[in-house]
Design an enzyme around this catalytic site. Structure first.
Site, mmCIF file in Angstrom:
data_model
loop_
_atom_site.group_PDB
_atom_site.id
_atom_site.type_symbol
_atom_site.label_atom_id
_atom_site.label_comp_id
_atom_site.label_asym_id
_atom_site.label_seq_id
_atom_site.Cartn_x
_atom_site.Cartn_y
_atom_site.Cartn_z
ATOM 1 N N ASP A 129 104.972 107.129 12.028
ATOM 2 C CA ASP A 129 105.492 107.937 13.070
ATOM 3 C C ASP A 129 104.956 109.630 13.253
ATOM 4 O O ASP A 129 105.227 110.174 14.004
ATOM 5 C CB ASP A 129 107.048 107.968 12.787
ATOM 6 C CG ASP A 129 107.937 106.618 12.983
ATOM 7 O OD1 ASP A 129 108.304 106.098 11.860
ATOM 8 O OD2 ASP A 129 107.444 106.026 14.139
ATOM 9 N N HIS A 170 114.311 105.527 10.653
ATOM 10 C CA HIS A 170 113.465 104.310 11.011
ATOM 11 C C HIS A 170 112.868 104.414 12.248
ATOM 12 O O HIS A 170 112.121 105.425 12.257
ATOM 13 C CB HIS A 170 114.584 102.844 11.159
ATOM 14 C CG HIS A 170 113.910 101.590 11.103
ATOM 15 N ND1 HIS A 170 112.518 101.542 10.856
ATOM 16 C CD2 HIS A 170 114.324 100.580 11.526
ATOM 17 C CE1 HIS A 170 112.134 100.279 11.154
ATOM 18 N NE2 HIS A 170 113.488 99.666 11.490
ATOM 19 N N HIS A 224 108.285 106.535 2.788
ATOM 20 C CA HIS A 224 108.345 105.331 3.074
ATOM 21 C C HIS A 224 109.090 104.307 2.121
ATOM 22 O O HIS A 224 108.665 104.731 0.829
ATOM 23 C CB HIS A 224 106.903 104.840 3.575
ATOM 24 C CG HIS A 224 107.072 103.534 4.367
ATOM 25 N ND1 HIS A 224 107.400 102.331 3.812
ATOM 26 C CD2 HIS A 224 106.981 103.592 5.844
ATOM 27 C CE1 HIS A 224 107.293 101.210 4.815
ATOM 28 N NE2 HIS A 224 107.245 101.927 5.925
HETATM 29 C C1 SDX Z 1 109.478 103.374 9.559
HETATM 30 O O1 SDX Z 1 110.514 99.893 6.416
HETATM 31 C C2 SDX Z 1 109.431 99.924 7.281
HETATM 32 O O2 SDX Z 1 108.530 99.342 7.060
HETATM 33 C C3 SDX Z 1 109.869 100.976 8.214
HETATM 34 C C4 SDX Z 1 108.751 101.037 9.260
HETATM 35 C C5 SDX Z 1 108.267 100.059 10.190
HETATM 36 O O3 SDX Z 1 107.154 99.739 10.614
HETATM 37 O O4 SDX Z 1 109.427 99.253 10.438
HETATM 38 O O5 SDX Z 1 107.479 101.455 8.487
HETATM 39 C C6 SDX Z 1 108.867 102.471 10.119
HETATM 40 O O6 SDX Z 1 111.020 103.315 9.375
HETATM 41 C C7 SDX Z 1 108.838 104.598 8.950
HETATM 42 C C8 SDX Z 1 109.783 105.624 8.324
HETATM 43 C C9 SDX Z 1 110.058 106.602 9.377
HETATM 44 N N1 SDX Z 1 111.198 107.669 8.756
HETATM 45 C C10 SDX Z 1 110.797 108.882 8.605
HETATM 46 O O7 SDX Z 1 109.700 109.255 8.748
HETATM 47 C C11 SDX Z 1 112.092 109.684 8.216
HETATM 48 C C12 SDX Z 1 111.610 110.876 6.747
HETATM 49 N N2 SDX Z 1 111.378 109.849 5.923
HETATM 50 C C13 SDX Z 1 112.566 109.585 5.153
HETATM 51 O O8 SDX Z 1 113.859 109.390 5.309
HETATM 52 C C14 SDX Z 1 112.473 108.570 3.942
HETATM 53 O O9 SDX Z 1 110.938 108.749 3.507
HETATM 54 C C15 SDX Z 1 112.530 107.253 4.131
HETATM 55 C C16 SDX Z 1 113.934 106.913 4.709
HETATM 56 C C17 SDX Z 1 111.513 106.508 5.031
HETATM 57 C C18 SDX Z 1 112.571 106.460 2.748
HETATM 58 O O10 SDX Z 1 113.445 107.149 1.903
HETATM 59 P P1 SDX Z 1 113.733 106.773 0.585
HETATM 60 O O11 SDX Z 1 113.769 105.149 0.397
HETATM 61 O O12 SDX Z 1 114.849 107.709 -0.102
HETATM 62 O O13 SDX Z 1 112.350 107.141 0.027
HETATM 63 P P2 SDX Z 1 111.895 107.179 -1.753
HETATM 64 O O14 SDX Z 1 112.872 106.452 -2.375
HETATM 65 O O15 SDX Z 1 110.590 106.824 -1.737
HETATM 66 O O16 SDX Z 1 112.221 108.673 -1.805
HETATM 67 C C19 SDX Z 1 111.779 109.137 -3.055
HETATM 68 C C20 SDX Z 1 112.162 110.677 -3.045
HETATM 69 C C21 SDX Z 1 113.538 110.927 -2.835
HETATM 70 O O17 SDX Z 1 113.795 112.020 -3.869
HETATM 71 P P3 SDX Z 1 114.335 112.126 -5.314
HETATM 72 O O18 SDX Z 1 115.784 111.417 -5.095
HETATM 73 O O19 SDX Z 1 113.275 111.345 -5.849
HETATM 74 O O20 SDX Z 1 114.700 113.526 -5.691
HETATM 75 O O21 SDX Z 1 111.477 111.324 -1.977
HETATM 76 C C22 SDX Z 1 112.518 112.166 -1.312
HETATM 77 C C23 SDX Z 1 113.675 111.022 -1.560
HETATM 78 O O22 SDX Z 1 114.815 112.080 -1.125
HETATM 79 N N3 SDX Z 1 111.809 111.947 -0.043
HETATM 80 C C24 SDX Z 1 111.717 112.781 0.913
HETATM 81 C C25 SDX Z 1 111.106 112.285 2.070
HETATM 82 N N4 SDX Z 1 111.049 111.031 1.781
HETATM 83 C C26 SDX Z 1 111.491 110.746 0.590
HETATM 84 N N5 SDX Z 1 111.842 114.289 0.912
HETATM 85 C C27 SDX Z 1 111.641 115.069 1.721
HETATM 86 N N6 SDX Z 1 111.124 114.655 2.805
HETATM 87 C C28 SDX Z 1 110.986 113.098 3.244
HETATM 88 N N7 SDX Z 1 110.531 112.613 4.410
#
Ligand code: SDX
Length: 392
Positions: free
Chosen positions: A327, A229, A270
């Site tokens: 971010d 986050h 996201h």
């Molecule tokens: C913020 O919610 C908000 O509004 C938050 C925020 C706010 O203003 O409050 O926007 C602020 O928290 C932004 C996010 C910051 N975090 C990061 O940058 C950390 C890196 N990002 C990931 O950890 C991830 O993208 C999340 C946690 C943000 C979201 O994760 P999800 O819910 O698993 O994302 P998804 O369901 O869209 O993922 C789909 C696929 C998955 O793989 P499969 O199961 O389909 O094979 O994409 C993959 C995920 O594993 N994936 C990534 C990835 N993000 C998603 N793979 C590699 N690198 C990434 N960054």
């Protein structure tokens, strides 16, 4: 298989709340606060004006803006005893740990005479929090740097005051660079609110028990700290340091795609946006502006842009609609402003306080019940107690 049963998912009540504050369309990459597109607020508004719109629903008139700004200025100082509270922390404590503690402690200084059910008291709590967050954030930094705490000044704007408290000392009070102040203010706007993200949902859930607003914001700060986050902005700079050079990008992309590797590309992806995070676009423009106006050629920006280009052309990221989020570029600007990496998430918490407290206020105004998420039980069916001598 071991007599495990699960509830029919239909049993689960979908716990979505109603709000008039922020609208997100994740597929189209749209973010609006009270109907105003984030791009327009970032370009034309300022953080206190955006706070006003989040809290009261409309952009302020000139008179309302002057009154609100004056109210915030009159509450920027914290109780002098809060300084001694700092001394309970090790100098090298993470500033987010200190912020969690200090904001929670505000309950002991400002809440005992306030009643959540009194709209005027909710108003003053909201203004106190928006006013005091920069002061406490700067106190955390000064304490970790072993420098004397700088008091807020009423002749400075919100962002100028924060930079003054962060970087000036009693020996020399330099004029705040307007480019840095504008960039800081824009970063505050871009982080002000974002619908029901994890930390805002935490604030609402905590608030639904009737807990005081300072405790609710402390809970939000704790939730924001996680690297998935708000902690991601700090993690992006750490990741760019680890990548080090464009030649290593492919290796880190491969790690991010490897399901056996917990590494994720920080600042990418996201929960809601399956298109570009509109804040990331503005952040990138601001990055370019600030670095060129300051004449800084930060190799990390080149590295970040190359990483974005390679990742966005990679099938894994394309298939999953993974784009840079808020971010990804923010840390590069914060670094250019002179903010230490350990303070990045504190800046996020400072800015998000406006959204957190606006949503807390809205929850009270609209009427609420205590939050009580349910679950799908996947444990054992009932079984009898086993005496100790019969257990294997
Ligand atoms: C913020 O919610 C908000 O509004 C938050 C925020 C706010 O203003 O409050 O926007 C602020 O928290 C932004 C996010 C910051 N975090 C990061 O940058 C950390 C890196 N990002 C990931 O950890 C991830 O993208 C999340 C946690 C943000 C979201 O994760 P999800 O819910 O698993 O994302 P998804 O369901 O869209 O993922 C789909 C696929 C998955 O793989 P499969 O199961 O389909 O094979 O994409 C993959 C995920 O594993 N994936 C990534 C990835 N993000 C998603 N793979 C590699 N690198 C990434 N960054």
């Amino acid at each position: 298989n071991q007599g495990v049963f699960t509830y029919d998912p239909g049993f689960m009540s979908t716990a979505a709340c109603e709000s008039k504050i922020t609208f997100i369309d994740g597929d189209k990459g749209i973010l609006m606060h009270r109907g105003y597109p984030i791009e327009q607020l970032a370009e034309k508004s300022d953080y206190l004006e955006t706070c006003y719109a989040l809290l009261y629903g409309e952009l302020p008139t000139a008179e309302q803006k002057a009154e609100f700004t004056g109210l915030v200025k009159n509450h920027t100082m914290v109780h002098e005893q809060m300084k001694s509270f700092l001394n309970g922390f090790r100098r090298d404590a993470h500033p987010m740990a200190v912020m969690c503690g200090m904001v929670g402690a505000l309950s002991a200084f400002y809440h005992d005479s306030l009643d959540n059910n009194n709209p005027q008291h909710r108003e003053i709590s909201a203004i106190r929090l928006i006013a005091k967050m920069p002061t406490m954030a700067a106190m955390c930094y000064k304490y970790s740097a072993g420098q004397p705490i700088m008091y807020p000044r009423n002749d400075l704007s919100y962002a100028e005051n924060f930079l003054h408290m962060m970087f000036n000392t009693p020996c020399e009070e330099k004029k705040i660079n307007p480019i840095l102040a504008k960039a800081m203010d824009r970063i505050f706007i871009l982080h002000a609110d974002h619908e029901q993200n994890a930390s805002t949902s935490t604030v609402r859930l905590t608030g639904s028990t009737g807990a005081n607003p300072f405790a609710c914001i402390a809970a939000g700060i704790a939730a924001l700290w996680g690297p998935a986050h708000g902690g991601a902005n700090e993690a992006v700079l750490t990741m760019l340091d680890e990548i080090g050079d464009v030649s290593n990008i492919e290796k880190f992309i491969a790690k991010a795609k490897d399901k056996n590797d917990p590494f994720k590309l920080m600042g990418f992806g996201h929960r809601v946006y399956k298109n570009f995070d509109p804040r990331a676009k503005v952040m990138k423009q601001t990055c370019d502006e600030v670095l060129s106006e300051l004449g800084i050629n930060d190799p990390k920006l080149e590295l970040a842009m190359k990483l974005e280009e390679i990742a966005r052309n990679d099938p894994y990221f394309k298939e999953r609609n993974l784009y840079p989020n808020v971010d990804f570029y923010s840390g590069i600007i914060l670094k250019a402003i002179g903010i230490p990496t350990s303070m990045f998430t504190v800046i996020f918490a400072l800015a998000r306080t406006a959204g957190w407290i606006a949503q807390w206020k809205e929850m009270y105004a609209e009427g609420y019940k205590i939050g009580r998420p349910r679950q799908i039980y996947t444990g054992y069916t009932q079984r009898d107690y086993l005496p100790l001598d019969q257990r294997k």
